[in-house]
Design a protein around this motif. Structure first.
Motif, short mmCIF file in Angstrom:
data_model
loop_
_atom_site.label_atom_id
_atom_site.label_comp_id
_atom_site.label_asym_id
_atom_site.label_seq_id
_atom_site.Cartn_x
_atom_site.Cartn_y
_atom_site.Cartn_z
N SER A 4 79.22 -12.37 12.15
CA SER A 4 80.56 -12.91 12.33
C SER A 4 80.82 -14.04 11.34
O SER A 4 81.96 -14.23 10.90
CB SER A 4 80.74 -13.40 13.77
N TYR A 21 74.90 -3.98 9.52
CA TYR A 21 75.18 -5.08 10.45
C TYR A 21 75.79 -6.24 9.67
O TYR A 21 75.23 -6.69 8.66
CB TYR A 21 73.89 -5.55 11.13
N LEU A 29 82.26 -12.61 8.14
CA LEU A 29 83.66 -12.22 8.26
C LEU A 29 84.55 -13.46 8.28
O LEU A 29 85.66 -13.46 7.73
CB LEU A 29 83.86 -11.41 9.55
N LEU A 64 79.33 -5.38 14.09
CA LEU A 64 79.53 -6.82 14.01
C LEU A 64 78.56 -7.53 14.94
O LEU A 64 78.47 -7.22 16.13
CB LEU A 64 80.97 -7.17 14.39
N LEU A 92 88.78 -12.85 15.67
CA LEU A 92 87.36 -13.17 15.73
C LEU A 92 87.17 -14.68 15.76
O LEU A 92 86.37 -15.19 16.56
CB LEU A 92 86.64 -12.58 14.52
N THR A 99 88.70 -4.00 15.55
CA THR A 99 87.73 -4.33 14.50
C THR A 99 86.97 -3.10 14.05
O THR A 99 86.78 -2.87 12.84
CB THR A 99 86.75 -5.39 15.01
#
Length: 455
Positions: free
Chosen positions: A78, A75, A81, A58, A246, A32
């Motif tokens: 999650s 930042y 994403l 992340l 993820l 990642t």
């Protein structure tokens, strides 16, 4: 108490905006982080920044959000994403956040005077109450906090608009398609519709309405030469892999398996199912999914890393060594993968593996000092080899990273007592001790004491 709601709302609003990222859960993964570096590099350069000085981190948080908190770190939650359709959408978000960095938007430290108005209103309100006019006092509090909220929100909207415009410039300069930025704002607009957010006026909001942002940015993005430029297929494939792993790691396993059923034999699907099965406690199924990945691409270091991780965490440390050793070599000792390999060497319980574990872990922390797991495993190696001073130093490093200043200070003092004065390790222990003492002073709110008082 209801009369203080508006004032409390402002305090909560600013306090939430200033919540440090360190208080949240940072997710670290070699693949990642490599993707983030590659997908953001041209945008960072277009922003006039040095890629080596900018980090994209992340955060494990299901909300769709990204932020900066001072410095040159972006930042990303999650949840963002997970919600993104493609890599280009995330690039648009990164470009926007870089706009905040370049413009020097620092949360709280420069909040447009909102804090000063709040404090002044509170003082005047307390004076009025003490003078025997409680209704007048609460009226001042309410009016002042309302003004502060309005000023804070207006300042925030101005920052967001500035960051939007800067992000568009960075994307266009970098030659990155701006469709992703617009598509992601459309996602946010749909979310506003579902939450029944009023679309008539953005005055009560910290961000402009998504529709307003789309209208303001569309012409500049569509007019750029990169508007019809396709995204690098390899970069998109890498994003789909990272997104799948993820999801398998953070989402409910049943939800992951519904999204990636066994009928789906793609690389991302195998990735997602491997993590979902491993998380659910089905090591055989997880190992089978990892094996399918390795079979599809035997030289892929990240697939080998996953295979080794599943073997290690399923109690097969010896079997995990080979895939992890190969993964480490193929990534030129990438620190996170090297840390996992060092952990596997320790987990074999074979004293003959401790020397190699020390070498691997020392290389890991030399390249990435902000890795608590590497320091913890290095401490185990030193403890098992009888090096108490360096055991203490490694534990001091770890404690300092996770914010345990008391343990960091105590461990650093122990390390200094056993190390040769003036040696590099002794100097490092002294540095950790001083930083930890200063942190303890701030935590205790007693700046009148000197660091020596905390010995």
């Amino acid at each position: 108490m209801k009369r203080f709601v508006a004032l409390l709302a402002l305090v909560c609003l600013i306090g939430f905006a200033a919540r440090p990222a360190a208080a949240q859960s940072i997710l670290r993964d070699a693949e990642t982080e490599a993707l983030f570096a590659d997908m953001s590099r041209p945008i960072i350069e277009a922003a006039g920044l040095e890629p080596d000085n900018v980090r994209v981190v992340l955060i494990q948080d299901p909300s769709i959000n990204a932020f900066v908190a001072g410095g040159q770190t972006v930042y990303i939650h999650s949840g963002l994403l997970d919600a993104a359709t493609n890599v280009n959408e995330v690039q648009g978000v990164i470009a926007h956040e870089l706009g905040h960095i370049v413009a020097g938007h620092v949360p709280l430290r420069n909040s447009g005077g909102a804090g000063a108005i709040s404090i002044l209103s509170m003082v005047l309100g307390v004076v009025a109450v003490a003078a025997g006019a409680p209704e007048a006092g609460t009226g001042i509090l309410m009016a002042g906090s309302r003004a502060a909220i309005g000023k804070y929100l207006a300042y925030s909207r101005s920052q967001e608009a500035t960051a939007d415009a800067a992000g568009v410039r960075f994307l266009n300069t970098a030659g990155v398609n701006g469709r992703g930025m617009l598509e992601f704002f459309k996602k946010l607009q749909n979310l506003e519709y579902r939450l029944a957010v009023p679309q008539e006026d953005s005055y009560e909001r910290s961000h402009p309405l998504s529709g307003e942002r789309i209208s303001a940015l569309t012409a500049d993005l569509e007019g750029a030469p990169s508007w019809n430029r396709a995204t690098d297929p390899e970069l998109e494939q890498r994003f789909q892999r990272v997104q799948a792993k993820l999801r398998g790691y953070v989402n409910d396993p049943q939800a992951t398996l519904r999204l990636y059923p066994t009928s789906n034999q793609s690389i991302p699907a195998h990735y997602a199912r491997a993590y979902a099965y491993h998380k659910s406690g089905y090591p055989s199924q997880a190992a089978a999914e990892a094996a399918a990945l390795v079979q599809a691409a035997p030289d892929d270091a990240y697939f080998l890393e996953l295979e080794g991780q599943i073997l290690l965490e399923s109690g097969h440390a010896e079997e995990a060594l080979e895939p992890l050793r190969i993964a480490v070599e193929k990534t030129s000792y990438q620190p996170l993968i090297a840390t996992l390999f060092g952990h596997a060497l320790i987990a074999t319980e074979d004293p003959a593996n401790l020397r190699e574990a020390e070498q691997v872990l020392r290389q890991a922390v030399a390249r990435d000092r902000e890795n608590p797991s590497a320091w913890y495993n290095l401490a185990i190696v030193y403890e098992r080899t009888g090096d108490r001073a360096r055991t203490a130093l490694a534990m001091a490093e770890r404690a300092s990273l996770i914010g345990d200043s008391a343990v960091a200070a105590a461990s650093a003092r122990t390390a200094m007592a056993g190390l040769e004065e003036g040696s590099p390790d002794w100097i490092r222990a002294q540095d950790v001790l001083m930083v930890s003492r200063n942190a303890l002073q701030e935590e205790r709110g007693d700046r009148s004491r000197t660091p020596e008082d905390l010995q």
